[in-house]
Design an enzyme around this catalytic site. Sequence first.
Site, PDB file in Angstrom:
ATOM      1  N   ASP A  60      -3.632   4.286  -1.846  1.00  0.00           N
ATOM      2  CA  ASP A  60      -4.594   4.704  -0.822  1.00  0.00           C
ATOM      3  C   ASP A  60      -4.713   6.231  -0.818  1.00  0.00           C
ATOM      4  O   ASP A  60      -4.164   6.905   0.051  1.00  0.00           O
ATOM      5  CB  ASP A  60      -4.135   4.194   0.542  1.00  0.00           C
ATOM      6  CG  ASP A  60      -5.180   4.399   1.629  1.00  0.00           C
ATOM      7  OD1 ASP A  60      -6.359   4.606   1.280  1.00  0.00           O
ATOM      8  OD2 ASP A  60      -4.815   4.348   2.812  1.00  0.00           O
TER       9      ASP A  60
ATOM     10  N   ASP B 142     -14.158  14.470  -4.249  1.00  0.00           N
ATOM     11  CA  ASP B 142     -14.216  15.789  -4.864  1.00  0.00           C
ATOM     12  C   ASP B 142     -15.475  15.825  -5.708  1.00  0.00           C
ATOM     13  O   ASP B 142     -16.313  14.920  -5.638  1.00  0.00           O
ATOM     14  CB  ASP B 142     -12.950  16.019  -5.717  1.00  0.00           C
ATOM     15  CG  ASP B 142     -12.539  17.495  -5.755  1.00  0.00           C
ATOM     16  OD1 ASP B 142     -13.424  18.335  -6.064  1.00  0.00           O
ATOM     17  OD2 ASP B 142     -11.372  17.794  -5.475  1.00  0.00           O
TER      18      ASP B 142
ATOM     19  N   LYS C 242       0.844  -1.197   0.000  1.00  0.00           N
ATOM     20  CA  LYS C 242       0.000   0.000   0.000  1.00  0.00           C
ATOM     21  C   LYS C 242       0.878   1.245   0.000  1.00  0.00           C
ATOM     22  O   LYS C 242       1.818   1.345   0.784  1.00  0.00           O
ATOM     23  CB  LYS C 242      -0.921   0.032   1.219  1.00  0.00           C
ATOM     24  CG  LYS C 242      -1.821   1.273   1.281  1.00  0.00           C
ATOM     25  CD  LYS C 242      -2.701   1.271   2.517  1.00  0.00           C
ATOM     26  CE  LYS C 242      -1.996   1.762   3.758  1.00  0.00           C
ATOM     27  NZ  LYS C 242      -1.783   3.242   3.757  1.00  0.00           N
TER      28      LYS C 242
ATOM     29  N   THR D 147     -10.393   3.452  10.688  1.00  0.00           N
ATOM     30  CA  THR D 147     -10.219   2.606  11.870  1.00  0.00           C
ATOM     31  C   THR D 147      -9.638   3.365  13.055  1.00  0.00           C
ATOM     32  O   THR D 147      -9.594   2.834  14.169  1.00  0.00           O
ATOM     33  CB  THR D 147      -9.315   1.403  11.541  1.00  0.00           C
ATOM     34  OG1 THR D 147      -8.101   1.863  10.942  1.00  0.00           O
ATOM     35  CG2 THR D 147     -10.017   0.454  10.594  1.00  0.00           C
TER      36      THR D 147
ATOM     37  N   ARG E 223       2.894  -0.815  10.698  1.00  0.00           N
ATOM     38  CA  ARG E 223       3.935  -0.738  11.715  1.00  0.00           C
ATOM     39  C   ARG E 223       4.407  -2.066  12.287  1.00  0.00           C
ATOM     40  O   ARG E 223       5.610  -2.241  12.532  1.00  0.00           O
ATOM     41  CB  ARG E 223       3.478   0.208  12.832  1.00  0.00           C
ATOM     42  CG  ARG E 223       3.633   1.674  12.451  1.00  0.00           C
ATOM     43  CD  ARG E 223       2.841   2.600  13.357  1.00  0.00           C
ATOM     44  NE  ARG E 223       1.415   2.606  13.023  1.00  0.00           N
ATOM     45  CZ  ARG E 223       0.540   3.464  13.527  1.00  0.00           C
ATOM     46  NH1 ARG E 223       0.932   4.368  14.412  1.00  0.00           N
ATOM     47  NH2 ARG E 223      -0.721   3.421  13.165  1.00  0.00           N
TER      48      ARG E 223
ATOM     49  N   LYS F 173      -7.886   7.859  -1.070  1.00  0.00           N
ATOM     50  CA  LYS F 173      -9.164   8.269  -0.478  1.00  0.00           C
ATOM     51  C   LYS F 173      -9.745   9.484  -1.212  1.00  0.00           C
ATOM     52  O   LYS F 173     -10.043  10.522  -0.620  1.00  0.00           O
ATOM     53  CB  LYS F 173      -9.001   8.583   1.010  1.00  0.00           C
ATOM     54  CG  LYS F 173      -8.505   7.394   1.844  1.00  0.00           C
ATOM     55  CD  LYS F 173      -8.405   7.760   3.316  1.00  0.00           C
ATOM     56  CE  LYS F 173      -7.914   6.600   4.158  1.00  0.00           C
ATOM     57  NZ  LYS F 173      -6.491   6.291   3.926  1.00  0.00           N
TER      58      LYS F 173
END
Length: 249
Positions: free
Chosen positions: A81, A86, A54, A136, A227, A83
Amino acid sequence: MPNADASRPPRLDAHRAVSADTMRERLIVALDVPSVKDAETVVRDLGDAVSFYKVGYQLAFAGGLDFARDLARTGKQVFLDMKLLDIDNTVAKGVENIAKTGMAMLTIHAYPKAMKAAVEAAQGSGLVLLAVTVLTSMDERDVIDAGYEYDPHTLVLRRAEQALAAGMGGIVCSAEEAAAVRRIVGPDLAVVTPGIRPAGAAHGDQRRVVNPAQAIRNGSSHLVVGRPIVGAVDRRAAAEAILTEMRSA
């Protein structure tokens, strides 16, 4: 993968998500790192253990868009990613250009008009469009503060219904909601779940988190992990441990 029927959006074979042989295709490592050099190091460390990555805002705005194209050319799958949200025309033109870059997935905020414009723009391509429901990192208080009348679970399900109606290729939600979302969208759409944390890992800024095995059992087709892998001393071993946990489900 491209859909043979150009009148429908590209979708993935979500049934294959539960096969142990295909789990490597279902683990998406988030390259949330500050530079292309850092991203190259992560990809090199992981080698053939990981086939899907990603690329989000942090890396994209540090030269990561060119890196994403190059990564796709090497045979890796790339989830962009962004998102997008508009006016319809701007979303459509953005999707049209992204569809030419070899990306496997792209996120759109789950607003009905934006999703409809994106679906129309992606027709005939191999780009799987994912509807972002509720981040999340957000809990009920955060959703209320943002002005929504629904709790996170209800809002996720409402947006899943709207994404299905719009013809999107998949949903992004917490693995906590994956089972309920799967009942709404059926077996064919991707259900992509960030906020995955193996046992003992710190939650960081994530609120609605689930471990890898439970996410698979809940109906997730793809798990996004950042992470716990990128920040590990031995990244490949961390990825392999998560894959083992996914297969255990």
